[in-house]
Design a protein around this motif. Structure first.
Motif, PDB file in Angstrom:
ATOM      1  N   PRO A 152      13.039  37.940  27.097  1.00  0.00           N
ATOM      2  CA  PRO A 152      11.989  38.370  28.012  1.00  0.00           C
ATOM      3  C   PRO A 152      11.408  37.163  28.756  1.00  0.00           C
ATOM      4  O   PRO A 152      10.946  36.206  28.123  1.00  0.00           O
ATOM      5  N   ALA A 153      11.438  37.201  30.082  1.00  0.00           N
ATOM      6  CA  ALA A 153      10.971  36.066  30.881  1.00  0.00           C
ATOM      7  C   ALA A 153       9.506  35.753  30.610  1.00  0.00           C
ATOM      8  O   ALA A 153       9.100  34.584  30.613  1.00  0.00           O
ATOM      9  N   ALA A 194      15.160  39.146  20.093  1.00  0.00           N
ATOM     10  CA  ALA A 194      16.155  39.158  21.173  1.00  0.00           C
ATOM     11  C   ALA A 194      17.197  38.069  20.986  1.00  0.00           C
ATOM     12  O   ALA A 194      18.330  38.207  21.457  1.00  0.00           O
ATOM     13  N   LEU A 195      16.841  37.008  20.279  1.00  0.00           N
ATOM     14  CA  LEU A 195      17.761  35.890  20.056  1.00  0.00           C
ATOM     15  C   LEU A 195      18.476  36.023  18.715  1.00  0.00           C
ATOM     16  O   LEU A 195      19.705  36.057  18.657  1.00  0.00           O
ATOM     17  N   GLU A 214      23.139  37.878  15.231  1.00  0.00           N
ATOM     18  CA  GLU A 214      23.585  38.736  14.129  1.00  0.00           C
ATOM     19  C   GLU A 214      24.652  39.711  14.614  1.00  0.00           C
ATOM     20  O   GLU A 214      25.663  39.945  13.938  1.00  0.00           O
ATOM     21  N   TRP A 215      24.434  40.289  15.783  1.00  0.00           N
ATOM     22  CA  TRP A 215      25.407  41.213  16.358  1.00  0.00           C
ATOM     23  C   TRP A 215      26.705  40.499  16.715  1.00  0.00           C
ATOM     24  O   TRP A 215      27.795  40.955  16.372  1.00  0.00           O
ATOM     25  N   PHE A 216      26.580  39.368  17.380  1.00  0.00           N
ATOM     26  CA  PHE A 216      27.772  38.662  17.856  1.00  0.00           C
ATOM     27  C   PHE A 216      28.590  38.101  16.701  1.00  0.00           C
ATOM     28  O   PHE A 216      29.827  38.185  16.696  1.00  0.00           O
ATOM     29  N   LEU A 217      27.919  37.514  15.705  1.00  0.00           N
ATOM     30  CA  LEU A 217      28.619  36.885  14.582  1.00  0.00           C
ATOM     31  C   LEU A 217      29.034  37.895  13.518  1.00  0.00           C
ATOM     32  O   LEU A 217      29.817  37.576  12.628  1.00  0.00           O
ATOM     33  N   ALA A 252      14.075  31.751  33.997  1.00  0.00           N
ATOM     34  CA  ALA A 252      13.413  31.993  32.716  1.00  0.00           C
ATOM     35  C   ALA A 252      13.982  33.264  32.088  1.00  0.00           C
ATOM     36  O   ALA A 252      14.067  34.306  32.746  1.00  0.00           O
ATOM     37  N   GLY A 253      14.390  33.168  30.835  1.00  0.00           N
ATOM     38  CA  GLY A 253      15.017  34.285  30.144  1.00  0.00           C
ATOM     39  C   GLY A 253      16.511  34.109  29.967  1.00  0.00           C
ATOM     40  O   GLY A 253      17.133  34.763  29.132  1.00  0.00           O
ATOM     41  N   ASP A 254      17.119  33.204  30.749  1.00  0.00           N
ATOM     42  CA  ASP A 254      18.552  32.916  30.609  1.00  0.00           C
ATOM     43  C   ASP A 254      18.810  32.103  29.347  1.00  0.00           C
ATOM     44  O   ASP A 254      17.971  31.293  28.921  1.00  0.00           O
ATOM     45  N   VAL A 255      19.988  32.303  28.768  1.00  0.00           N
ATOM     46  CA  VAL A 255      20.435  31.540  27.597  1.00  0.00           C
ATOM     47  C   VAL A 255      21.911  31.215  27.793  1.00  0.00           C
ATOM     48  O   VAL A 255      22.684  32.072  28.239  1.00  0.00           O
TER      49      VAL A 255
END
Length: 262
Positions: free
Chosen positions: A50-51, A95-96, A101-104, A211-214
């Motif tokens: 969230p920005a 959100a992080l 957890e989902w990806f790994l 802001a909000g990008d990763v």
């Protein structure tokens, strides 16, 4: 023209390109994301956080860092902000952590050593911007499957000095690591980004972050920071997630300090 540590990047088409964001159709496709990470060495996820929350942490940081005195700055940064609950909450927000957890595909572990980097307008010269490196050289005592998340704390156009990635570099690093030819010590490769691009015959990839990008990258992907040529401070954080059932580098389980030897 972007620079890094005072070196001007070659802007020709075969030496400078744009970082490719994950397309919307792949954002929720774990297999596609894993394939993209294997192929590219990074995942640029627009708007993952969230920005408003990113901006709130940026404002918190600068509200605490109010003194130009170097000693006071370090006291507040390493004594209050880095070990503080606000930073801990930001780095482990749903959100992080939930994404990892989902990806790994399992329980995750967040390394305690988390870094906040600030670059003021006009700062340049060797040692100012993060030099070219890949993260495994600093994390050899754990799994090489640790993933780094680089998060701009606020909008970060190219002129403000965001992170740049050396296209396809992880393939060469993986080959040379496997062959035992690249057991580098815990040190950067070089501050001379143009020369490294020539050596790898590759492009530096840059973009205007919001802001909000990763950006998630592997431990083998070569990256570096650009100089801040704008009129606004650049603030970012980088942290490391991995599966909880994989070995973790024990040296990274204390709060970050600029004199921690890592």
């Amino acid at each position: 023209m972007p620079t890094s540590n005072g070196y001007h990047l070659d802007e020709s088409a075969h030496r400078l390109g744009r970082l490719a964001a994950v397309p919307e159709r792949e954002v929720g496709d774990r297999d596609a994301l894993r394939g993209r990470l294997t192929r590219d060495g990074y995942l640029y996820l627009r708007g993952l956080l969230p920005a408003a929350g990113v901006q709130a942490f940026r404002e918190y940081y600068f509200s605490r860092i109010g003194s130009a005195d170097r000693a006071e700055f370090r006291k507040v940064l390493f004594g209050e902000i880095v070990p503080g609950p606000e930073y801990a909450a930001f780095c482990s927000q749903p959100a992080l952590r939930g994404w990892f957890e989902w990806f790994l595909g399992g329980e995750t572990f967040l390394h305690r050593r988390k870094i906040i980097r600030r670059t003021l307008p006009g700062e340049n010269g060797i040692g100012t911007a993060t030099q070219a490196h890949y993260d495994l050289v600093y994390l050899r005592e754990g799994t090489d499957q640790v993933l780094s998340a680089w998060i701009p704390l606020g909008d970060c156009p190219v002129a403000r000095g965001g992170l740049a990635y050396l296209e396809g570099s992880h393939h060469r690093v993986l080959r040379e690591e496997a062959a035992g030819r690249l057991k580098r010590p815990a040190a950067s490769i070089t501050a001379d980004l143009p020369a490294l691009a020539d050596e790898y015959d590759a492009r530096w990839l840059v973009t205007d972050y919001a802001a909000g990008d990763v950006v998630i990258h592997t431990a083998h992907t070569v990256h570096a920071a650009l100089d801040n040529l704008s009129e606004t401070p650049r603030l970012s954080t980088d942290l490391r997630y991995q599966r909880a059932d994989a070995p973790a580098d024990v040296r990274w389980q204390q709060h970050w300090h600029d004199q921690d030897g890592l």
